[in-house]
Design an enzyme around this catalytic site. Structure first.
Site, PDB file in Angstrom:
ATOM      1  N   LYS A   1      -2.060  -3.451  14.185  1.00 17.54           N
ATOM      2  CA  LYS A   1      -2.510  -2.077  13.930  1.00 17.54           C
ATOM      3  C   LYS A   1      -3.620  -2.099  12.868  1.00 17.54           C
ATOM      4  O   LYS A   1      -3.805  -3.106  12.174  1.00 17.54           O
ATOM      5  CB  LYS A   1      -1.335  -1.227  13.452  1.00 17.54           C
ATOM      6  CG  LYS A   1      -0.738  -1.671  12.136  1.00 17.54           C
ATOM      7  CD  LYS A   1       0.431  -0.785  11.727  1.00 17.54           C
ATOM      8  CE  LYS A   1       0.909  -1.151  10.342  1.00 17.54           C
ATOM      9  NZ  LYS A   1       1.865  -0.195   9.813  1.00 17.54           N
TER      10      LYS A   1
ATOM     11  N   MET B   1     -21.631   2.354  -4.264  1.00 18.07           N
ATOM     12  CA  MET B   1     -21.329   2.555  -2.846  1.00 18.07           C
ATOM     13  C   MET B   1     -21.653   1.308  -2.028  1.00 18.07           C
ATOM     14  O   MET B   1     -20.883   0.916  -1.155  1.00 18.07           O
ATOM     15  CB  MET B   1     -22.122   3.759  -2.323  1.00 18.07           C
ATOM     16  CG  MET B   1     -21.656   4.243  -0.977  1.00 18.07           C
ATOM     17  SD  MET B   1     -22.585   5.663  -0.398  1.00 18.07           S
ATOM     18  CE  MET B   1     -21.996   6.957  -1.439  1.00 18.07           C
TER      19      MET B   1
ATOM     20  N   ARG C   1      10.563   8.285   8.285  1.00 20.38           N
ATOM     21  CA  ARG C   1       9.242   8.462   8.921  1.00 20.38           C
ATOM     22  C   ARG C   1       9.524   8.796  10.389  1.00 20.38           C
ATOM     23  O   ARG C   1      10.161   9.792  10.666  1.00 20.38           O
ATOM     24  CB  ARG C   1       8.391   7.196   8.753  1.00 20.38           C
ATOM     25  CG  ARG C   1       8.130   6.878   7.296  1.00 20.38           C
ATOM     26  CD  ARG C   1       6.977   5.902   7.055  1.00 20.38           C
ATOM     27  NE  ARG C   1       6.886   4.787   7.986  1.00 20.38           N
ATOM     28  CZ  ARG C   1       6.246   3.654   7.720  1.00 20.38           C
ATOM     29  NH1 ARG C   1       5.647   3.501   6.546  1.00 20.38           N
ATOM     30  NH2 ARG C   1       6.177   2.689   8.611  1.00 20.38           N
TER      31      ARG C   1
ATOM     32  N   TYR D   1     -23.434   2.574 -12.893  1.00 14.80           N
ATOM     33  CA  TYR D   1     -23.190   3.945 -13.344  1.00 14.80           C
ATOM     34  C   TYR D   1     -22.272   4.006 -14.556  1.00 14.80           C
ATOM     35  O   TYR D   1     -21.244   3.331 -14.606  1.00 14.80           O
ATOM     36  CB  TYR D   1     -22.564   4.759 -12.220  1.00 14.80           C
ATOM     37  CG  TYR D   1     -23.449   4.877 -11.014  1.00 14.80           C
ATOM     38  CD1 TYR D   1     -24.686   5.523 -11.091  1.00 14.80           C
ATOM     39  CD2 TYR D   1     -23.059   4.318  -9.808  1.00 14.80           C
ATOM     40  CE1 TYR D   1     -25.506   5.610  -9.973  1.00 14.80           C
ATOM     41  CE2 TYR D   1     -23.873   4.404  -8.686  1.00 14.80           C
ATOM     42  CZ  TYR D   1     -25.090   5.053  -8.774  1.00 14.80           C
ATOM     43  OH  TYR D   1     -25.895   5.143  -7.678  1.00 14.80           O
TER      44      TYR D   1
HETATM   45  C1  LIG Z   1       7.048  -0.412  12.387  1.00 11.56           C
HETATM   46  C2  LIG Z   1       6.365  -1.562  11.726  1.00 11.56           C
HETATM   47  N1  LIG Z   1       6.767  -2.810  11.998  1.00 11.56           N
HETATM   48  C3  LIG Z   1       6.185  -3.879  11.438  1.00 11.56           C
HETATM   49  C4  LIG Z   1       5.152  -3.735  10.542  1.00 11.56           C
HETATM   50  C5  LIG Z   1       4.557  -4.968   9.907  1.00 11.56           C
HETATM   51  O1  LIG Z   1       4.832  -4.977   8.544  1.00 11.56           O
HETATM   52  P1  LIG Z   1       4.408  -6.227   7.650  1.00 11.56           P
HETATM   53  O2  LIG Z   1       2.923  -6.211   7.578  1.00 11.56           O
HETATM   54  O3  LIG Z   1       5.052  -5.988   6.352  1.00 11.56           O
HETATM   55  O4  LIG Z   1       4.895  -7.444   8.348  1.00 11.56           O
HETATM   56  C6  LIG Z   1       4.704  -2.451  10.212  1.00 11.56           C
HETATM   57  C7  LIG Z   1       3.638  -2.274   9.240  1.00 11.56           C
HETATM   58  O5  LIG Z   1       3.718  -1.494   8.343  1.00 11.56           O
HETATM   59  C8  LIG Z   1       5.327  -1.335  10.833  1.00 11.56           C
HETATM   60  O6  LIG Z   1       4.929  -0.086  10.567  1.00 11.56           O
END
Ligand SMILES: Cc1ncc(COP(=O)(O)O)c(C=O)c1O
Length: 366
Positions: A35, A304, A128, A256
């Site tokens: 992700k 930036m 969540r 800055y």
């Molecule tokens: C549902 C879920 N599983 C696994 C992971 C992987 O986590 P990590 O990077 O700590 O291994 C994440 C990441 O946040 C997650 O949201």
């Protein structure tokens, strides 16, 4: 010598990490989580390396990420666990993606769309996504009544990484859920709750599969343990070329607010990388880079698109030239500052340092 800021990703390190993690969790299966552009490493190329390394699953947040991987030819099973209200899940069918679903609405939508298999996501304390315990009976009853239309291929939850005691509490709740499901005649073939930290530290939490994000990229999820301690190799190196050199006199400052002023006559190098590229502005006067074989402080505010490095006073044995490449972070074993160094300097975690790297930065893979 390169003239651009570059994110170099060592796909050999990604494959190596998978090998290491596979041995650690055997016989549990391995999912790698790609992700957020694979934690800044580039989703498609990272997924490809993980697929080559033989991971069992790839995990993503949503169907958008999953579809992008399928379109790029990734064929390993993909699980996606966060969905917008009203999601129809038709893309899950079209692109052969397994949704992890959190409620009755998603379960019904999957059945209507013809999704063959889902994972049920249980909330065991993170608050969540996932169904909370009071909803499990109805959730599982519905899953049973929809058998034939949609099968339960797995059950998942996610740990808060608060403490071993808290993780054990969540794991116990998860196993209660698995038993409730079994009481309804549904034995989900795959049960998974652990990510990097618990996957590496707790054999109890590994169950049928561990979802590795951070560790797969060669970063350590465990306080006090370096990647090398865990046999992992950081895959990402961020470099920037020197595009300016300047002498300043004692008392003169840079950037800055002139938050830094030279204590002695010194030389400054300008690197064309800044907070628009995902470098935390707060790292100014805190972080270090490797340049010309030495670790040197980042001085003044990060701008930036630029930051300044103090090279120290004139020294014929310490020449830094235009075009020389500075390493912001990479692999400690190669003498680089690390992602963990930058995380510590900026009061955050490794995850944020890599995930916030701009997708605009060119990535190269080897
Ligand atoms: C549902 C879920 N599983 C696994 C992971 C992987 O986590 P990590 O990077 O700590 O291994 C994440 C990441 O946040 C997650 O949201």
């Amino acid at each position: 010598m390169t003239q651009e800021v570059r994110v170099a990703v060592d796909t050999g390190a990604l494959r190596h990490n998978v090998e290491v993690l596979r041995r650690v969790v055997h016989p549990a299966r391995v999912m790698t989580v790609v992700k957020a552009n694979a934690y800044g490493h580039g989703a498609v190329e990272s997924a490809r390396a993980f697929e080559e390394a033989g991971v069992d699953w790839i995990g993503v947040v949503d169907l958008d990420e999953a579809v992008a991987l399928r379109r790029a030819g990734i064929s390993v099973p993909i699980l996606a666990w966060l969905h917008a209200p009203g999601e129809t899940f038709q893309r899950a069918v079209q692109f052969d993606v397994t949704p992890a679903i959190s409620d009755l609405a998603q379960l019904g939508a999957c059945a209507r769309a013809g999704v063959p298999v889902v994972h049920l996501c249980l909330d065991t304390g993170l608050s969540r996504n996932g169904a909370v315990e009071s909803e499990w009976a109805e959730f599982f009853d519905r899953a049973r009544s929809l058998r034939g239309a949609v099968e339960v291929g797995g059950v998942m939850s996610h740990l808060s990484n608060t403490s071993p005691a808290e993780d054990a509490h969540q794991l116990a709740a998860f196993l209660r859920g698995v038993r409730m499901l079994a009481d309804r005649g549904i034995t989900a073939p795959l049960q998974h709750i652990a990510a990097s930290a618990s996957g590496q530290s707790s054999s109890d939490a590994r169950l049928g599969m561990v979802r590795f994000g951070l560790s797969a990229y060669g970063l350590s999820p465990l306080a006090g343990r370096t990647p090398a301690d865990l046999g992992l190799r950081p895959a990402l190196t961020l470099t920037a070329p020197v595009i300016g050199l300047k002498r300043v006199l004692a008392g003169e400052g840079t950037s800055y607010g002139l938050t830094w002023r030279a204590e002695r006559d010194t030389r400054l190098a300008l690197l064309p990388v800044g907070y628009a590229d995902g470098i935390e502005r707060i790292a100014g006067n805190r972080a270090r880079v490797l340049l010309g074989g030495r670790l040197r402080p980042v001085v003044g505010r990060i701008a930036m698109n630029a930051l300044t490095v103090d090279l120290g006073p004139d020294d014929p044995t310490d020449a830094v030239a235009l075009g020389d490449e500075a390493v912001l972070f990479g692999d400690a074993e190669k003498g680089h500052p690390t992602v963990a160094d930058w995380a510590e300097a900026t009061g955050t975690i490794d995850y944020e340092v890599v995930a916030r790297l701009s997708a605009r930065l060119p990535r190269s893979y080897r």
